[in-house]
Enzyme design. Structure first.
Site, PDB file in Angstrom:
ATOM      1  N   ASP A 154      12.029  15.716   5.209  1.00  0.00           N
ATOM      2  CA  ASP A 154      12.781  16.386   6.424  1.00  0.00           C
ATOM      3  C   ASP A 154      11.725  17.103   7.007  1.00  0.00           C
ATOM      4  O   ASP A 154      11.272  18.289   6.390  1.00  0.00           O
ATOM      5  CB  ASP A 154      13.773  17.152   5.839  1.00  0.00           C
ATOM      6  CG  ASP A 154      14.789  17.817   6.793  1.00  0.00           C
ATOM      7  OD1 ASP A 154      14.108  18.024   7.646  1.00  0.00           O
ATOM      8  OD2 ASP A 154      15.735  18.240   6.438  1.00  0.00           O
ATOM      9  N   HIS A 155      11.547  16.809   8.241  1.00  0.00           N
ATOM     10  CA  HIS A 155      10.237  17.664   8.890  1.00  0.00           C
ATOM     11  C   HIS A 155      10.753  19.131   9.505  1.00  0.00           C
ATOM     12  O   HIS A 155      10.035  19.845   9.769  1.00  0.00           O
ATOM     13  CB  HIS A 155       9.843  16.728  10.136  1.00  0.00           C
ATOM     14  CG  HIS A 155       8.515  17.045  10.635  1.00  0.00           C
ATOM     15  ND1 HIS A 155       7.573  17.963  10.218  1.00  0.00           N
ATOM     16  CD2 HIS A 155       7.498  16.209  11.282  1.00  0.00           C
ATOM     17  CE1 HIS A 155       6.408  18.016  10.627  1.00  0.00           C
ATOM     18  NE2 HIS A 155       6.335  16.940  11.200  1.00  0.00           N
ATOM     19  N   ARG A 156      11.924  19.427   9.294  1.00  0.00           N
ATOM     20  CA  ARG A 156      12.311  20.594   9.521  1.00  0.00           C
ATOM     21  C   ARG A 156      11.839  21.671   8.510  1.00  0.00           C
ATOM     22  O   ARG A 156      11.524  22.975   8.657  1.00  0.00           O
ATOM     23  CB  ARG A 156      13.879  20.836   9.525  1.00  0.00           C
ATOM     24  CG  ARG A 156      14.657  19.970  10.668  1.00  0.00           C
ATOM     25  CD  ARG A 156      16.216  20.074  10.606  1.00  0.00           C
ATOM     26  NE  ARG A 156      16.625  19.336   9.427  1.00  0.00           N
ATOM     27  CZ  ARG A 156      17.780  19.159   9.213  1.00  0.00           C
ATOM     28  NH1 ARG A 156      18.857  19.845   9.803  1.00  0.00           N
ATOM     29  NH2 ARG A 156      18.263  18.723   7.999  1.00  0.00           N
TER      30      ARG A 156
END
Ligand code: CAO
Length: 551
Positions: A523-525
């Site tokens: 999850d690139h967040r």
């Protein structure tokens, strides 16, 4: 039409009570028995019902006022549909669970004599104040949960009030005997509880080894009813699928009418800030919350749950040839919804790496005889579990969940890893707990046992909950790489493909090495690309020299 005073009815023995919420305003139309306002004693919150149908002219009390039986709290214009009240006198409402604190003060059954060991009790539905066939709207515990006396077991709801049935004892939930939607009456069996430190199994038992306990509806149950709600996601026991519900268990303080409204609107009460006394959630708070959620979704074009994008239109396939239709299994439907939710909500990136497992494989194969003796097969999976646990400990930004609404990062201080298991019924993800604390043989045995249970449909809900990270290994089947979908609310998942011999340049010549393809979706967040590269490189090092797993 006639004017009628609204008076405080019999408060079940309570003297003076405080008005904590006004549920109607002047001009509102109400039906007989609709809640008008909420009062709170030191033991319970009670909604005072309208004595009849009509229109509210005015309320003569405000939040914080103290009232007692017979006090006038307002006037209404009656449309004639009285709920049995004499005009000008207070109504004497039917005693409902939330409205009859005194009805809840039965004594809790004394635990049987304590002589060590444990015993199983079947918890029965307590007296429901004359009501029968009250539907279960929420199951507040799962099998395997360890609970304390007075913890809420299930929530039931009549047409006027909701109440939680508390546990008479502390213990471990062995088996839940009811489901959401079941209609309960006094004496029905709720669940089986294993009570530690109780009498020995041979003492005072029913013939089937299970004795029965009725929870008391005492004042604590009301307090609990106001304190604790579970997440409103689908109940884990009915899922049997990839993703677990968040199950917040956060505390909320709200009356039954407010809870009902929140349920109807699908609002998670643990996320609503209460503006009432002591943080109590009022109807206005629920409405404001739902409104703000809608506005946010509209502004950001949110696609949570896939609701913001047009669905795929289906043609009439029969025009192209013969077709058959079959209903999706519940598991397939839930898995599909979860996959879509994760895919749409999580900005995915996948990082690839090849780990040199030549030496690991040599070691694994050398353990074959030992494995046969132990009756455990050592596959690459335990090594992967151990390497991932080490990487999660070293790079804890992978061991988090994000709460975007509260703008919080939830850091987990434990390392539980899910393993995706392919079963004839679909994908299931049992969870191995505390992987960092277990040895390779233990992990091999546990993963084989859980995979078998998954295939036999014998996994318990608790065995599919609590993962921090997931491994999905297709290595036994084939493939060179793939992009797994993050099992949200986890933030990363490791896909493993089939190991293959490859020529690897050692600086002077090519060497034949067994290379294991790893695909880390994240999850690139929560995780940036550099950390993802660090994670897969670390996995490569750990698997390349498994002695480093011991460091
Ligand atoms: N490369 C080469 N061989 C591999 C391998 C890999 N990466 N991983 C496993 N193998 C080998 C094993 O060593 C074993 O071989 P031997 O019998 O010769 O020792 C064989 O493949 C079968 O292994 P396995 O699959 O029974 O055992 P496992 O521990 O590797 O995996 C499990 C267990 C439960 C993960 C697996 O059975 C499974 O269900 N995988 C599918 C998961 C899945 O569907 N994921 C997709 C999710 S997204 O849709």
């Amino acid at each position: 039409m006639s004017e009628q005073e609204i008076r405080v009815p019999d408060l079940g023995g309570a003297d003076e009570v405080e008005v904590i919420e006004l549920l109607v305003s002047a001009g509102d139309s109400v039906e007989a028995e609709d809640p008008i306002l909420t009062v709170e004693t030191d033991k319970a919150s009670v909604e005072l019902p309208s004595p009849g149908a009509g229109k509210i002219i005015k309320l003569t009390v405000k939040v914080g006022d103290k009232v007692k039986e017979g006090d006038v709290v307002g006037t209404m214009e009656s449309s004639g549909d009285s709920a049995g009240a004499t005009e000008g006198s207070g109504s004497q409402p039917e005693q409902k669970p939330e409205e009859a604190p005194e009805a809840r003060q039965e004594s809790k059954p004394a635990p049987k004599k304590q002589s060590g060991g444990s015993r199983k009790e079947t918890v029965l539905v307590p007296p429901l104040d004359g009501m029968e066939k009250v539907p279960v709207i929420e199951i507040n515990v799962s099998e395997g949960d360890v609970i304390e006396a007075d913890d809420a077991l299930v929530t039931v709801e009549s047409d006027k009030a909701s109440m939680e049935i508390p546990s008479p004892y502390g213990g471990k939930v062995v088996k839940i005997l009811v489901a959401e939607g079941d209609k309960l009456s006094e004496g029905d069996k709720l669940l089986e509880l294993m009570i530690e430190g109780g009498e020995g199994e041979d003492q005072d038992e029913e013939p089937d080894g299970v004795s029965e306990a009725v929870p008391a509806q005492d004042e604590k149950s009301e307090a609990k009813a106001d304190e604790k709600v579970q997440g409103k996601e689908p109940a884990p026991q009915s899922q049997g699928s990839v993703y677990e519900p968040p199950g917040s268990g956060s505390k909320v303080h709200a009356g039954p009418a407010v809870r009902k409204l929140a349920r109807e609107l699908g609002a998670d009460m643990t996320r609503i800030k209460g503006s009432g006394p002591k943080g109590r959630i009022l109807k206005d708070d629920v409405q404001t919350y739902v409104k703000s959620q809608l506005q946010q979704a509209q502004q950001s074009g949110s696609v949570a749950s896939g609701s913001g994008i047009p669905g795929v239109k289906l043609p009439d396939f029969s025009q192209f040839g013969d077709i058959q239709k079959e209903t999706m299994s519940r598991m397939m439907a839930v898995t599909a919804a979860n996959m879509q939710r994760s895919w749409l909500n999580v900005p995915h990136v996948t990082q690839f790496e090849d780990a040199d497992i030549t030496d690991m494989e040599a070691f694994r194969k050398s353990q074959k005889a030992a494995g046969e003796k132990k009756g455990v097969k050592m596959t690459p999976l335990p090594f992967l579990l151990k390497a991932c646990a080490t990487a999660l400990a070293e790079l804890p930004q992978f061991n988090v969940s994000l709460d975007m609404e509260r703008k919080e990062v939830i850091r987990k201080q434990y390392i539980h890893i899910g393993i995706a298991v392919d079963t004839p019924n679909g994908l299931m993800v049992p969870v191995i707990r505390d992987v960092d604390k277990k040895g390779l043989w233990e992990l091999a045995a546990e993963s084989a046992e859980l995979a078998q249970k998954a295939r036999d449909k014998k996994l318990k809900p608790a065995e599919m909950q609590g993962a921090c990270f997931t491994i999905t290994s297709l290595g036994g089947i084939g493939g060179t790489a793939f992009t797994p979908i993050v099992n949200a609310p986890e933030v990363a998942i490791l896909g493993v493909s089939r190991a293959a011999m490859k020529p690897v340049w050692d600086g002077s010549e090519f060497q034949p090495r067994l290379m294991l393809p790893l695909s880390l979706s994240y999850d690139h967040r929560a995780v940036n690309g550099a950390d993802a590269a660090r994670f897969t490189s670390l996995l490569g090092q750990l698997l390349g020299d498994i002695r480093t797993l011991l460091l």
